[in-house]
Design a protein around this motif. Structure first.
Motif, PDB file in Angstrom:
ATOM      1  N   ILE A 113       0.848  -1.193   0.000  1.00 44.00           N
ATOM      2  CA  ILE A 113       0.000   0.000   0.000  1.00 44.00           C
ATOM      3  C   ILE A 113       0.880   1.238   0.000  1.00 44.00           C
ATOM      4  O   ILE A 113       1.671   1.445   0.927  1.00 44.00           O
ATOM      5  N   SER A 114       0.731   2.085  -1.006  1.00 46.14           N
ATOM      6  CA  SER A 114       1.477   3.351  -1.026  1.00 46.14           C
ATOM      7  C   SER A 114       0.640   4.453  -0.388  1.00 46.14           C
ATOM      8  O   SER A 114      -0.587   4.383  -0.342  1.00 46.14           O
ATOM      9  N   GLY A 115       1.321   5.476   0.127  1.00 48.61           N
ATOM     10  CA  GLY A 115       0.622   6.571   0.789  1.00 48.61           C
ATOM     11  C   GLY A 115      -0.151   6.103   1.999  1.00 48.61           C
ATOM     12  O   GLY A 115      -1.285   6.531   2.234  1.00 48.61           O
ATOM     13  N   ALA A 116       0.479   5.235   2.802  1.00 45.34           N
ATOM     14  CA  ALA A 116      -0.241   4.540   3.881  1.00 45.34           C
ATOM     15  C   ALA A 116      -0.120   5.213   5.238  1.00 45.34           C
ATOM     16  O   ALA A 116      -0.606   4.674   6.228  1.00 45.34           O
ATOM     17  N   SER A 117       0.505   6.374   5.321  1.00 44.75           N
ATOM     18  CA  SER A 117       0.768   6.965   6.633  1.00 44.75           C
ATOM     19  C   SER A 117      -0.447   7.646   7.251  1.00 44.75           C
ATOM     20  O   SER A 117      -0.521   7.807   8.470  1.00 44.75           O
ATOM     21  N   VAL A 175       3.022  -4.408   3.375  1.00 45.04           N
ATOM     22  CA  VAL A 175       4.192  -3.572   3.166  1.00 45.04           C
ATOM     23  C   VAL A 175       3.651  -2.180   2.894  1.00 45.04           C
ATOM     24  O   VAL A 175       2.897  -1.983   1.927  1.00 45.04           O
ATOM     25  N   ILE A 176       3.971  -1.219   3.754  1.00 42.86           N
ATOM     26  CA  ILE A 176       3.396   0.120   3.625  1.00 42.86           C
ATOM     27  C   ILE A 176       4.488   1.132   3.279  1.00 42.86           C
ATOM     28  O   ILE A 176       5.595   1.068   3.799  1.00 42.86           O
ATOM     29  N   ILE A 177       4.143   2.061   2.383  1.00 43.70           N
ATOM     30  CA  ILE A 177       5.106   3.025   1.874  1.00 43.70           C
ATOM     31  C   ILE A 177       4.602   4.436   2.121  1.00 43.70           C
ATOM     32  O   ILE A 177       3.409   4.730   2.002  1.00 43.70           O
ATOM     33  N   GLY A 178       5.528   5.332   2.450  1.00 42.67           N
ATOM     34  CA  GLY A 178       5.220   6.739   2.620  1.00 42.67           C
ATOM     35  C   GLY A 178       6.511   7.506   2.831  1.00 42.67           C
ATOM     36  O   GLY A 178       7.604   6.950   2.720  1.00 42.67           O
ATOM     37  N   THR A 179       6.384   8.788   3.145  1.00 44.23           N
ATOM     38  CA  THR A 179       7.566   9.626   3.347  1.00 44.23           C
ATOM     39  C   THR A 179       7.782  10.000   4.810  1.00 44.23           C
ATOM     40  O   THR A 179       8.839  10.510   5.149  1.00 44.23           O
ATOM     41  N   LYS A 180       6.804   9.749   5.667  1.00 50.02           N
ATOM     42  CA  LYS A 180       6.906  10.116   7.087  1.00 50.02           C
ATOM     43  C   LYS A 180       6.988   8.843   7.929  1.00 50.02           C
ATOM     44  O   LYS A 180       5.975   8.221   8.239  1.00 50.02           O
ATOM     45  N   TYR A 227       8.365   0.983   4.689  1.00 46.10           N
ATOM     46  CA  TYR A 227       9.366   1.424   3.714  1.00 46.10           C
ATOM     47  C   TYR A 227       9.145   2.900   3.442  1.00 46.10           C
ATOM     48  O   TYR A 227       8.058   3.306   3.033  1.00 46.10           O
ATOM     49  N   THR A 228      10.160   3.712   3.679  1.00 48.71           N
ATOM     50  CA  THR A 228      10.063   5.140   3.362  1.00 48.71           C
ATOM     51  C   THR A 228      10.719   5.398   2.014  1.00 48.71           C
ATOM     52  O   THR A 228      11.853   4.987   1.778  1.00 48.71           O
ATOM     53  N   GLY A 229       9.988   6.051   1.141  1.00 47.05           N
ATOM     54  CA  GLY A 229      10.522   6.326  -0.184  1.00 47.05           C
ATOM     55  C   GLY A 229       9.566   7.173  -0.990  1.00 47.05           C
ATOM     56  O   GLY A 229       8.399   7.350  -0.629  1.00 47.05           O
ATOM     57  N   ALA A 249       9.885   1.644  -6.250  1.00 49.94           N
ATOM     58  CA  ALA A 249       9.031   0.492  -6.561  1.00 49.94           C
ATOM     59  C   ALA A 249       9.856  -0.781  -6.674  1.00 49.94           C
ATOM     60  O   ALA A 249       9.466  -1.841  -6.165  1.00 49.94           O
ATOM     61  N   GLU A 250      10.993  -0.691  -7.334  1.00 60.06           N
ATOM     62  CA  GLU A 250      11.836  -1.871  -7.511  1.00 60.06           C
ATOM     63  C   GLU A 250      12.325  -2.412  -6.176  1.00 60.06           C
ATOM     64  O   GLU A 250      12.299  -3.629  -5.930  1.00 60.06           O
ATOM     65  N   GLU A 251      12.750  -1.512  -5.285  1.00 60.35           N
ATOM     66  CA  GLU A 251      13.253  -1.932  -3.977  1.00 60.35           C
ATOM     67  C   GLU A 251      12.131  -2.494  -3.109  1.00 60.35           C
ATOM     68  O   GLU A 251      12.324  -3.502  -2.404  1.00 60.35           O
TER      69      GLU A 251
END
Length: 248
Positions: A10-14, A33-38, A59-61, A69-71
């Protein structure tokens, strides 16, 4: 549980819709697996998920960087060995007219809202093709369908692109037993609407037939539906969730 033993990215999960989607999918059995910047906000979500007894990798990115995305996909495969669900939710909005909008803002909004979806889909799809299964859900907006002068034109254009990408991927991937759908929120109680004045809020409410704003959980429940076996004869659709403000 609808998603027992499933693995979801899930992207933008924060916060907002992404956070609610993460908690809702975890409640139904998914590891995440959750992705965001914070990172601190992501870790709060992960702690809630772990309290439910499910795994959650943070995962922060930046989704505008293809290497993110690849990582993320590589780490997900190392940890879980499969990817069942991809939720492309990361997005931003800006408030400006066409003449006031900076071209760099146009590029930034499209890069996050549209290109990020493509980058993650391109890396996840080969995994799903090999598995011969998968569900992708793209988060769009009713602005893509009806226009809205309160948002920068980049926002509506990016979400219209998301709607088309959803249809195109659905047609391409159907033969691989991969479902690609979208959800199109209307006015939702998220951080994006903190910019509203009380007068503008009342104006928005007056134009909603159900006379209330939606919640992130309203959207998360539709994401759950599209991620589960309940939607196994639906692909290429973007479902409106807007209290009746846009009906087609």
């Amino acid at each position: 549980m609808l998603l027992q033993n499933k693995v979801a990215i899930i992207s933008g999960a924060s916060r907002g819709i992404g956070r609610s989607a993460a908690l809702t999918l975890a409640e139904q059995g998914a590891s995440l697996v959750i992705i965001g910047t914070k990172v601190h906000l992501l870790e709060e979500v992960a702690d809630r998920v772990k309290q439910m007894g499910k795994e959650c990798v943070v995962y922060t990115g930046d989704v505008t960087d293809q290497s993110t995305a690849e990582e993320v996909v590589a780490k997900t495969m190392d940890r879980f060995g499969k990817i069942d669900i991809l939720i492309n939710n990361a997005g931003i909005n800006m408030r400006s007219s066409t003449l006031d909008m900076e071209i760099d803002d146009w590029k930034r909004v499209l890069d996050i809202n549209l290109n990020g979806n493509l980058y993650f889909s391109k890396v996840v799809l080969p995994v799903m093709i090999k598995q011969r299964s998968g569900k992708i859900v793209n988060v769009s907006s009713s602005t893509a369908k009806s226009g809205h002068k309160n948002a920068t034109p980049a926002y509506g254009a990016s979400k219209a692109g998301v709607d088309y990408l959803t249809k195109h991927l659905a047609l391409e991937m159907a033969k691989h037993n991969i479902y690609v759908n979208g959800v199109s929120p209307g006015p939702i109680e998220t951080d994006m609407i903190k910019q509203w004045t009380s007068e503008y809020r009342e104006k928005v409410l007056a134009n909603i037939p159900l006379n209330k704003l939606g919640t992130p959980k309203n959207i998360a429940d539709v994401i759950l539906f599209l991620s589960s076996s309940m939607s196994d004869f639906i692909t290429g659709e973007t479902i409106n969730v807007n209290g009746g403000t846009y009906i087609n």
